[in-house]
Design an enzyme around this catalytic site. Structure first.
Site, PDB file in Angstrom:
ATOM      1  N   HIS A 110      -4.132   1.317   7.712  1.00 39.53           N
ATOM      2  CA  HIS A 110      -2.773   1.867   7.771  1.00 39.53           C
ATOM      3  C   HIS A 110      -2.628   3.025   6.765  1.00 39.53           C
ATOM      4  CE1 HIS A 110       1.769   1.225   8.035  1.00 39.53           C
ATOM      5  NE2 HIS A 110       1.649   1.992   6.960  1.00 39.53           N
ATOM      6  N   GLU A 111      -3.144   2.807   5.533  1.00 40.66           N
ATOM      7  CA  GLU A 111      -3.029   3.849   4.495  1.00 40.66           C
ATOM      8  C   GLU A 111      -3.903   5.058   4.830  1.00 40.66           C
ATOM      9  OE1 GLU A 111      -0.577   3.564   2.635  1.00 40.66           O
ATOM     10  OE2 GLU A 111      -0.282   1.457   3.086  1.00 40.66           O
ATOM     11  N   GLN A 136       2.948   9.928   1.325  1.00 47.51           N
ATOM     12  CA  GLN A 136       4.262   9.277   1.395  1.00 47.51           C
ATOM     13  C   GLN A 136       5.140   9.639   0.212  1.00 47.51           C
ATOM     14  OE1 GLN A 136       2.524   5.201   2.222  1.00 47.51           O
ATOM     15  NE2 GLN A 136       4.465   5.069   3.313  1.00 47.51           N
ATOM     16  N   HIS A 189      -2.216   7.332   7.184  1.00 47.87           N
ATOM     17  CA  HIS A 189      -1.248   8.222   6.516  1.00 47.87           C
ATOM     18  C   HIS A 189      -1.940   9.494   6.036  1.00 47.87           C
ATOM     19  CE1 HIS A 189       2.554   6.140   6.399  1.00 47.87           C
ATOM     20  NE2 HIS A 189       2.038   5.045   5.866  1.00 47.87           N
ATOM     21  N   CYS A 238       6.192  -0.413   7.180  1.00 47.02           N
ATOM     22  CA  CYS A 238       5.785   0.759   6.410  1.00 47.02           C
ATOM     23  C   CYS A 238       6.951   1.204   5.540  1.00 47.02           C
ATOM     24  CB  CYS A 238       5.388   1.879   7.372  1.00 47.02           C
ATOM     25  SG  CYS A 238       4.919   3.413   6.557  1.00 47.02           S
ATOM     26  N   LEU A 239       6.668   1.583   4.289  1.00 46.72           N
ATOM     27  CA  LEU A 239       7.733   2.009   3.375  1.00 46.72           C
ATOM     28  C   LEU A 239       8.438   3.266   3.894  1.00 46.72           C
ATOM     29  CD1 LEU A 239       5.957   1.449  -0.074  1.00 46.72           C
ATOM     30  CD2 LEU A 239       7.635  -0.030   1.048  1.00 46.72           C
ATOM     31  N   GLY A 297       0.844  -1.192   0.000  1.00 37.42           N
ATOM     32  CA  GLY A 297       0.000   0.000   0.000  1.00 37.42           C
ATOM     33  C   GLY A 297       0.875   1.236   0.000  1.00 37.42           C
TER      34      GLY A 297
END
Ligand code: ZN
Length: 202
Positions: free
Chosen positions: A135-136, A50, A139, A93-94, A45
């Protein structure tokens, strides 16, 4: 401009995303590029903030496999309508490379979002997909998964977080990282304003 993932503790990750008011070819192109970056960085995701764009947009593929485009989900202006149950799983997480920690979240959710075709769609998800979507969405509200950790779990990853903070500071000092203001200027502001509407301009 080439997209890249901004990492903790870059302030852009704390910025709340703005609702999208117009879906055009440029936005569809952005979605394609976000998926490409997500696969390249082995994520499941990716939220627009991000990649430095304060837009209420995220892309998800729970398989993380670009050979399975039928699993791709694009959420524009998503809202969680219902939450059910509770589950604890490890998340990564990225924007927090190589850090994994246990997060407690509702196990099932109902989401309403706009699709790339401009249609309002509802989804009822459970388990992994529900977790990725939450999670997304976090963000998009400037919330990272570390904000969801218990004090004990947060303490257990303290050193890894400090290492990222040191890396961020040295990159900034060496001029490898644009400031938040410069970064937003780099993007064509006209393009962003076309997506979010002039009234959202701050
Ligand atoms: Zn993330």
């Amino acid at each position: 401009m080439e997209l890249h993932v901004f990492k903790y503790p870059h302030p852009i990750l704390k910025q709340k995303a703005k609702p999208i008011k117009k879906i055009d070819a440029a936005l569809r192109d952005l979605v394609v590029r976000m998926f490409a970056l997500m696969y390249e960085t082995e994520g499941v995701g990716l939220a627009a903030n991000q990649v430095g764009l304060p837009l209420q947009l995220c892309v998800i593929n729970p398989t993380g496999d670009k050979a399975k485009p039928e699993e791709e989900v694009v959420l524009i202006n998503p809202v969680i309508r219902r939450r059910k149950g509770s589950a604890e799983e490890s998340e990564g997480c990225l924007s927090f490379p190589e850090i994994h920690a246990s997060v407690v979240r509702p196990d099932a959710i109902e989401i309403e979002a706009i699709s790339l075709n401009g249609e309002v769609r509802s989804f009822a998800w459970k388990g992994f997909l529900a977790r990725v979507a939450q999670h997304e969405l976090d963000h998009l509200h400037g919330v990272g998964f570390i904000d969801r950790l218990t004090p004990t779990v947060l303490l257990s990853i303290k050193e890894e977080l400090e290492a990222l903070e040191i890396e961020f500071e040295s990159n900034r000092r060496l001029g490898f990282l644009p400031s938040e203001e410069e970064m937003l200027k780099q993007w064509d502001q006209a393009e962003i304003n076309a997506w979010v509407g002039a009234s959202s301009r701050t």
